[in-house]
Design a protein around this motif. Structure first.
Motif, PDB file in Angstrom:
ATOM      1  N   ALA A  19       0.711  -1.000  -0.153  1.00  0.00           N
ATOM      2  CA  ALA A  19       0.045   0.073   0.071  1.00  0.00           C
ATOM      3  C   ALA A  19       0.910   1.264  -0.259  1.00  0.00           C
ATOM      4  O   ALA A  19       1.859   1.342   1.046  1.00  0.00           O
ATOM      5  N   MET A  20       0.759   2.080  -0.914  1.00  0.00           N
ATOM      6  CA  MET A  20       1.380   3.159  -0.945  1.00  0.00           C
ATOM      7  C   MET A  20       0.892   4.412  -0.624  1.00  0.00           C
ATOM      8  O   MET A  20      -0.545   4.766  -0.604  1.00  0.00           O
ATOM      9  N   PRO A  21       1.557   5.604   0.027  1.00  0.00           N
ATOM     10  CA  PRO A  21       0.821   6.666   0.490  1.00  0.00           C
ATOM     11  C   PRO A  21       0.251   7.655  -0.639  1.00  0.00           C
ATOM     12  O   PRO A  21       0.649   7.628  -1.676  1.00  0.00           O
ATOM     13  N   SER A  22      -0.622   8.538  -0.611  1.00  0.00           N
ATOM     14  CA  SER A  22      -0.903   9.573  -1.434  1.00  0.00           C
ATOM     15  C   SER A  22       0.156  10.717  -1.686  1.00  0.00           C
ATOM     16  O   SER A  22       0.823  10.797  -0.755  1.00  0.00           O
ATOM     17  N   ALA A  23      -0.004  11.411  -2.603  1.00  0.00           N
ATOM     18  CA  ALA A  23       0.852  12.736  -2.897  1.00  0.00           C
ATOM     19  C   ALA A  23       0.636  13.581  -1.860  1.00  0.00           C
ATOM     20  O   ALA A  23       1.811  14.047  -1.442  1.00  0.00           O
ATOM     21  N   GLU A  24      -0.430  13.559  -1.159  1.00  0.00           N
ATOM     22  CA  GLU A  24      -0.452  14.942  -0.214  1.00  0.00           C
ATOM     23  C   GLU A  24      -0.032  14.323   1.137  1.00  0.00           C
ATOM     24  O   GLU A  24       0.573  15.202   1.872  1.00  0.00           O
ATOM     25  N   GLU A  25       0.179  13.205   1.427  1.00  0.00           N
ATOM     26  CA  GLU A  25       0.770  12.182   2.626  1.00  0.00           C
ATOM     27  C   GLU A  25       2.162  12.409   2.301  1.00  0.00           C
ATOM     28  O   GLU A  25       2.915  12.797   3.422  1.00  0.00           O
ATOM     29  N   ILE A  26       2.814  12.290   1.234  1.00  0.00           N
ATOM     30  CA  ILE A  26       4.177  12.336   0.927  1.00  0.00           C
ATOM     31  C   ILE A  26       4.347  13.934   1.127  1.00  0.00           C
ATOM     32  O   ILE A  26       5.778  14.108   1.653  1.00  0.00           O
ATOM     33  N   LYS A  27       3.812  14.752   0.762  1.00  0.00           N
ATOM     34  CA  LYS A  27       4.204  16.196   0.656  1.00  0.00           C
ATOM     35  C   LYS A  27       4.361  16.726   2.202  1.00  0.00           C
ATOM     36  O   LYS A  27       5.221  17.340   2.581  1.00  0.00           O
ATOM     37  N   LYS A  28       3.347  16.056   3.078  1.00  0.00           N
ATOM     38  CA  LYS A  28       3.761  16.626   4.427  1.00  0.00           C
ATOM     39  C   LYS A  28       4.892  15.797   5.117  1.00  0.00           C
ATOM     40  O   LYS A  28       5.382  16.521   6.146  1.00  0.00           O
ATOM     41  N   GLN A  29       5.389  14.671   4.768  1.00  0.00           N
ATOM     42  CA  GLN A  29       6.463  14.083   5.236  1.00  0.00           C
ATOM     43  C   GLN A  29       8.035  14.659   4.763  1.00  0.00           C
ATOM     44  O   GLN A  29       8.884  14.435   5.600  1.00  0.00           O
ATOM     45  N   LEU A  30       8.023  15.275   3.727  1.00  0.00           N
ATOM     46  CA  LEU A  30       9.083  15.494   2.851  1.00  0.00           C
ATOM     47  C   LEU A  30       9.811  16.956   3.645  1.00  0.00           C
ATOM     48  O   LEU A  30       8.896  17.707   3.677  1.00  0.00           O
ATOM     49  N   SER A  31      11.028  16.889   3.748  1.00  0.00           N
ATOM     50  CA  SER A  31      11.756  18.201   4.091  1.00  0.00           C
ATOM     51  C   SER A  31      11.952  19.041   2.586  1.00  0.00           C
ATOM     52  O   SER A  31      11.722  18.508   1.705  1.00  0.00           O
ATOM     53  N   ALA A  32      12.356  20.166   2.764  1.00  0.00           N
ATOM     54  CA  ALA A  32      12.607  21.016   1.734  1.00  0.00           C
ATOM     55  C   ALA A  32      13.881  20.373   0.643  1.00  0.00           C
ATOM     56  O   ALA A  32      13.572  20.482  -0.679  1.00  0.00           O
ATOM     57  N   ALA A  33      14.639  19.937   1.475  1.00  0.00           N
ATOM     58  CA  ALA A  33      15.750  19.446   0.748  1.00  0.00           C
ATOM     59  C   ALA A  33      15.333  18.216  -0.024  1.00  0.00           C
ATOM     60  O   ALA A  33      15.761  17.864  -1.172  1.00  0.00           O
ATOM     61  N   ASN A  34      14.650  17.368   0.744  1.00  0.00           N
ATOM     62  CA  ASN A  34      14.297  15.894  -0.004  1.00  0.00           C
ATOM     63  C   ASN A  34      13.042  16.322  -1.043  1.00  0.00           C
ATOM     64  O   ASN A  34      13.217  15.627  -2.141  1.00  0.00           O
ATOM     65  N   THR A  35      12.401  17.351  -0.975  1.00  0.00           N
ATOM     66  CA  THR A  35      11.299  17.771  -1.951  1.00  0.00           C
ATOM     67  C   THR A  35      12.176  18.169  -3.231  1.00  0.00           C
ATOM     68  O   THR A  35      11.785  17.805  -4.386  1.00  0.00           O
ATOM     69  N   HIS A  36      13.404  18.986  -3.097  1.00  0.00           N
ATOM     70  CA  HIS A  36      13.962  19.621  -4.292  1.00  0.00           C
ATOM     71  C   HIS A  36      14.626  18.309  -5.058  1.00  0.00           C
ATOM     72  O   HIS A  36      14.462  18.368  -6.345  1.00  0.00           O
ATOM     73  N   ALA A  37      15.192  17.039  -4.253  1.00  0.00           N
ATOM     74  CA  ALA A  37      15.653  16.270  -4.726  1.00  0.00           C
ATOM     75  C   ALA A  37      14.705  15.296  -5.611  1.00  0.00           C
ATOM     76  O   ALA A  37      15.001  14.692  -6.814  1.00  0.00           O
ATOM     77  N   LEU A  38      13.646  15.203  -4.987  1.00  0.00           N
ATOM     78  CA  LEU A  38      12.581  14.525  -5.712  1.00  0.00           C
ATOM     79  C   LEU A  38      12.046  14.992  -6.907  1.00  0.00           C
ATOM     80  O   LEU A  38      11.819  14.454  -8.185  1.00  0.00           O
ATOM     81  N   CYS A  39      12.089  16.281  -6.825  1.00  0.00           N
ATOM     82  CA  CYS A  39      11.582  17.100  -8.312  1.00  0.00           C
ATOM     83  C   CYS A  39      12.398  16.900  -9.386  1.00  0.00           C
ATOM     84  O   CYS A  39      12.224  16.762 -10.311  1.00  0.00           O
ATOM     85  N   GLU A  40      13.953  16.947  -8.923  1.00  0.00           N
ATOM     86  CA  GLU A  40      15.003  17.023 -10.171  1.00  0.00           C
ATOM     87  C   GLU A  40      14.829  15.562 -10.372  1.00  0.00           C
ATOM     88  O   GLU A  40      15.125  15.347 -11.934  1.00  0.00           O
ATOM     89  N   ASP A  41      14.863  14.371  -9.617  1.00  0.00           N
ATOM     90  CA  ASP A  41      14.720  13.146 -10.336  1.00  0.00           C
ATOM     91  C   ASP A  41      13.631  13.019 -11.128  1.00  0.00           C
ATOM     92  O   ASP A  41      13.780  12.222 -12.132  1.00  0.00           O
ATOM     93  N   PHE A  42      12.372  13.349 -10.649  1.00  0.00           N
ATOM     94  CA  PHE A  42      11.224  13.123 -11.470  1.00  0.00           C
ATOM     95  C   PHE A  42      11.171  13.789 -12.895  1.00  0.00           C
ATOM     96  O   PHE A  42      10.815  13.256 -13.994  1.00  0.00           O
ATOM     97  N   SER A  43      11.947  14.963 -12.702  1.00  0.00           N
ATOM     98  CA  SER A  43      11.754  15.787 -13.876  1.00  0.00           C
ATOM     99  C   SER A  43      12.861  15.081 -15.064  1.00  0.00           C
ATOM    100  O   SER A  43      12.657  15.024 -16.345  1.00  0.00           O
ATOM    101  N   THR A  44      14.075  14.469 -14.627  1.00  0.00           N
ATOM    102  CA  THR A  44      14.903  13.823 -15.144  1.00  0.00           C
ATOM    103  C   THR A  44      14.294  12.553 -15.920  1.00  0.00           C
ATOM    104  O   THR A  44      14.280  12.529 -17.077  1.00  0.00           O
TER     105      THR A  44
END
Length: 434
Positions: A19-44
């Motif tokens: 069972a995977m969390p929703s996008a909003e649940e992940i948003k609450k759990q991520l730090s700013a640095a992790n969010t930035h890294a995730l954005c770069e990864d998914f963009s690539t």
């Protein structure tokens, strides 16, 4: 797959056994640095992942606006690409599936959501993608390799997005994120050469599509059955409408949290008095951003000549049957010109208006509206209904801001999106002989 309908042969594999969390649940759990890294990864990943001939449509919280009508045109015309409505509204998601329309629930398994977006070749919006993604940054980046088409939601006398940098705080990360999302679209529809400069200034856009707004088609023809989804009046609202010969739509805009006279008790009292004296009925619909606010004002039940509609209701199938429109500076006033009926606009006094809007210099200088103030509402409305002396000026304004045939908007857009979808999905490697 649990979250998507496989209509039009659009299948998406990759069910997770965990069972995977929703996008909003992940948003609450991520730090700013992790969010930035995730954005770069998914963009690539999005840039590199092989695309499918799939167009995703994003709309408002309720089923309305330009993407709704273009999406339904897809369903009627059965194009040679797959398409899907994407929504956070689970009730709407179920309704669309029940009507055999392809829909994807964005609030479910995040793994499936990401896979869907990574494979999409085109995404179509009618509002800022930042709003469509509920401010979840990495969802936007999952579409970095797709082509983004912005239909927006009407001709504006508001300063939008990049134009607001001198007015608002660009150091605010939420404002900055919204600006970046709004200005990353690849194509934007512009109904008139006289508006091109505004769109370029607001969004920094280079590719403008000369086409009208799909939502305006239903003003000029009878609605198709599925276009009533999100547009149905309640039984009591319909009965009230049918029992009154003169029904007037009142549509205040969203003024960035600053209410105008058109959302106050004294204005409602003025409408009640006019209605009683002339046997008129008023239907008041707030901007979608203000959904729920009228219901919180307990005094609205006192008014018998005013029906307060849900702010999320799609009013477009009903526009042509109203006798007149009253607004402050909502974009609906420009669409309503196509009915040929009177448009009245409230002249906001300097004390209650924003310093930079409404800005009517953004549209052609044609005196098309019946302007009124608090003391002149009754006189102005009765004058407008009696002979409609500004009819020709309104026709001239409609011609100036809608240069293409309004009824051809969806057809032209579907032709363009079909080509764009196949071009994006069909990209091949460049072969270099050595």
């Amino acid at each position: 797959m649990k979250n998507a309908n496989k209509t039009n042969n659009a299948t998406f594999n990759g069910e997770s056994s965990v069972a995977m969390p929703s996008a909003e649940e992940i948003k609450k759990q991520l730090s700013a640095a992790n969010t930035h890294a995730l954005c770069e990864d998914f963009s690539t990943l999005s840039i590199k992942v092989k695309k499918k001939p799939l167009a995703l449509f994003f709309g408002r919280e309720t089923f309305s606006d330009n993407t709704k009508y273009l999406f339904l045109s897809c369903a009627r015309n059965k194009p040679d690409f797959d398409f899907m409505w994407c929504t956070w509204n689970q009730d709407l998601h179920r309704t669309l599936l029940e009507n055999n329309l392809p829909s994807f629930f964005l609030g479910g398994d995040i793994k499936i959501t990401i896979e869907l977006m990574l494979e999409a070749s085109v995404a179509v919006f009618c509002e800022n993608p930042w709003t469509a993604f509920r401010g979840i940054p990495f969802l936007k980046d999952c579409l970095a390799g797709a082509k983004l088409v912005q239909l927006w939601h009407g001709v504006s006398v508001k300063h939008l997005d990049l134009m607001l940098i001198p007015r608002l705080n660009v150091l605010d990360i939420n404002f900055r994120n919204a600006l970046c999302a709004a200005s990353t679209v690849d194509y934007l529809s512009s109904s008139s050469s006289r508006l091109d400069g505004f769109w370029q200034q607001a969004f920094g856009i280079q590719n403008l599509l000369r086409v009208g707004q799909p939502r305006n088609e239903v003003i000029l023809r009878e609605p198709f059955d599925l276009e009533y989804i999100g547009s149905m009046l309640s039984a009591s609202e319909a009965k009230t409408f049918e029992s009154s010969k003169i029904n007037i739509l009142v549509a205040p805009t969203w003024q960035r949290g600053n209410p105008t006279w058109l959302t106050t008790g004294p204005f409602y009292a003025a409408l009640e008095a006019i209605g009683n004296a002339n046997n008129f009925h008023f239907f008041l619909k707030l901007h979608p951003f203000l959904r729920g606010q009228v219901q919180e004002n307990m005094f609205y039940e006192k008014f018998k000549r005013i029906t307060f509609l849900d702010a999320g209701l799609d009013i477009y199938p009903w526009l042509k049957v109203f006798s007149a429109l009253i607004t402050d500076y909502s974009s609906i006033m420009f669409d309503y010109l196509l009915t040929g009926k009177p448009v009245l606009t409230y002249e906001i006094n300097e004390d209650s208006r924003l310093p930079f809007e409404p800005d009517f210099s953004l549209v052609p200088d044609i005196p098309f509206a019946y302007k009124f103030q608090e003391k002149t509402l009754t006189e102005t409305l009765l004058s407008a209904l009696n002979g409609h002396p500004l009819r020709q000026a309104q026709n001239d304004m409609a011609s100036a801001i809608y240069e293409t045939e309004p009824l051809q908007s969806s057809k032209k857009l579907l032709t363009f999106i079909a080509k764009l979808t196949h071009e994006t999905a069909g990209k091949r490697s460049t072969i270099i002989d050595i």
